[in-house]
Design an enzyme around this catalytic site. Structure first.
Site, mmCIF file in Angstrom:
data_model
loop_
_atom_site.group_PDB
_atom_site.id
_atom_site.type_symbol
_atom_site.label_atom_id
_atom_site.label_comp_id
_atom_site.label_asym_id
_atom_site.label_seq_id
_atom_site.Cartn_x
_atom_site.Cartn_y
_atom_site.Cartn_z
ATOM 1 N N HIS A 278 -58.914 133.846 8.182
ATOM 2 C CA HIS A 278 -59.221 132.417 8.353
ATOM 3 C C HIS A 278 -59.770 132.155 9.753
ATOM 4 C CE1 HIS A 278 -58.459 127.993 8.274
ATOM 5 N NE2 HIS A 278 -58.147 128.199 9.549
ATOM 6 N N GLU A 279 -59.102 132.702 10.766
ATOM 7 C CA GLU A 279 -59.559 132.490 12.146
ATOM 8 C C GLU A 279 -60.903 133.160 12.401
ATOM 9 O OE1 GLU A 279 -58.093 130.371 13.951
ATOM 10 O OE2 GLU A 279 -56.395 130.132 12.589
ATOM 11 N N HIS A 282 -63.742 131.029 11.234
ATOM 12 C CA HIS A 282 -64.201 130.018 12.192
ATOM 13 C C HIS A 282 -65.299 130.592 13.091
ATOM 14 C CE1 HIS A 282 -61.566 126.751 11.268
ATOM 15 N NE2 HIS A 282 -60.453 127.440 11.500
ATOM 16 N N GLU A 358 -62.027 123.473 8.406
ATOM 17 C CA GLU A 358 -60.832 124.244 8.056
ATOM 18 C C GLU A 358 -60.860 124.663 6.585
ATOM 19 O OE1 GLU A 358 -58.629 125.426 10.016
ATOM 20 O OE2 GLU A 358 -59.253 124.376 11.838
#
Length: 424
Positions: A278-279, A282, A358
């Site tokens: 997930h990070e 980004h 997100e």
């Protein structure tokens, strides 16, 4: 004027507090929408009755305190001007030195100190609540240390910015806001580069990830995504909190992949990999740079609107408040007031953009790891350990949340998993 301000402030703030109390403790529905009952997003499926009760209580009290503190800075800035405190600060600075380069930072220090003291009770109340509900494990002395570090870092940065700003106001009466904006751009890049290696280590201890097998797997994910990272950092947060987190921040050679030790201790390996994916998402989708671009654009309009509003306000009320020109340092509380009000008005838009980013990162992570069970499990564990409200009231969601609610995130992941199974 002083008496009216004090009377109306007390009346309006009391009414505001009563409204918040009714909204959070009486009017807000804490039930689970029918569409989510029995799904992985239903907190009853992964939280005990006690955990659910504590989560609801904690969220209500924290939200109440946060919203109650929201207008406090505005009141302080207004009061500082109306009661002549701003003028007194300026006169004190003039007695200390005749040099602007000393008077302006001194004024900033006095105003910041006063604001910090007056808002401290709310900060302490939120901290105390976090301790009582088992979220924070940080001692009072450690917490105060972090508060003091934050105070002095904030002061040094603000003293520099305000000194330059008021020099520009004096030198370029009509274009100070535009020149200030141009100068802010390289400063923001510089701070983004500096944050991971200079500022963050002042608060916490960073070390290389001890679990080398996990580090290799995370770096493989990063390499597949084109993230130029050579190591993964572990930060000791268990002495401060039971909450979990991970992030990728910094630019260029200072880019860092960071995991809190609480995340490592409480999540399974495949769940940690989902969080890291997930990070990484980004970074891959350039959210770091889009955020920076958003700050640059919002700073442009913030300074532009503040320029026009401040010019009008000084002309109408400046003399009554102790200053007759924008470049007078006694006008700083007005500058802060206008800027914070504009920021508050823009905040819902910024949060909506953040929530969308997100969601994109969640989708990227589930597509990268292809492990729906780990994805759902990680968010459920994050919810339990942070006593998060999976479905907060609308006012909280749209004015506080930069992420989708946990209910929305878990439901999206569960739906994604079922859709994948259908296509297969």
């Amino acid at each position: 004027m002083k008496k009216k301000f004090l009377t109306w402030t007390l009346i309006l703030y009391a009414v505001y507090g009563i409204f918040l109390a009714l909204y959070f403790f009486q009017w807000s529905d804490i039930g689970v929408p029918a569409a989510y009952e029995g799904t992985a997003a239903d907190p009853k499926t992964f939280m005990s009755e006690r955990e659910l009760m504590l989560s609801q209580e904690y969220s209500r009290y924290q939200n109440f305190l946060s919203f109650l503190a929201e207008p406090l800075e505005w009141i302080i800035y207004l009061g500082v001007m109306i009661f002549g405190v701003s003028k007194a600060f300026k006169e004190f600075g003039s007695k200390v030195s005749r040099y602007t380069i000393i008077r302006v930072p001194l004024f900033v220090l006095l105003l910041l100190t006063l604001t910090t003291i007056l808002t401290f009770p709310f900060d302490y109340a939120r901290r105390r609540l976090s301790v009582e509900y088992g979220i924070s494990t940080q001692s009072f002395s450690s917490w105060m240390r972090d508060e003091l570090i934050g105070f002095w870092i904030g002061y040094l940065i603000m003293a520099l910015l305000i000194t330059v700003l008021y020099f520009l106001m004096k030198k370029f009466e009509r274009r100070w806001w535009l020149i200030a904006w141009f100068l802010m751009i390289p400063f923001l890049f510089f701070m983004m580069y500096l944050q991971p290696v200079v500022i963050d280590p002042l608060y916490n201890d960073f070390s290389e990830l001890q679990n080398k097998q996990l580090e290799e797997k995370i770096l493989t994910l990063a390499d597949d995504a084109g993230v130029p990272a050579e190591r993964v950092y572990e930060v000791n947060m268990s002495e401060k909190t039971n909450s979990m987190n991970a992030y990728v921040n910094g630019i260029g050679s200072n880019l860092r992949i960071v995991l809190w030790d609480t995340t490592l201790n409480r999540l399974k390996e495949n769940e940690v990999l989902f969080i890291m994916a997930h990070e990484i998402g980004h970074y891959v989708m350039n959210h770091l740079y889009w955020n920076l671009a958003g700050v640059i654009v919002s700073t442009f309009f913030g300074l532009l609107f503040t320029y026009h509003l401040m010019k009008t306000a000084v002309r109408k009320w400046g003399r009554k408040l102790g200053f007759d020109r924008v470049s007078d340092i006694a006008s700083l509380p007005m500058f802060y007031l206008l800027l914070t009000l504009l920021s508050f008005l823009a905040n819902p838009i910024e949060l909506a953009i953040s929530r969308n980013a997100e969601t994109d990162a969640d989708r990227y992570a589930i597509e990268m790891t292809e492990d729906t069970e780990a994805a759902i499990g990680s968010f459920q564990e994050l919810t339990v350990n942070g006593l998060s409200d999976v479905d907060p009231p609308a006012l909280v969601k749209y004015l506080r949340y930069g992420h989708p609610t946990m209910m929305e995130r878990i439901h999206m992941l569960e739906t994604y998993g079922k859709d994948v199974e259908k296509t297969e």
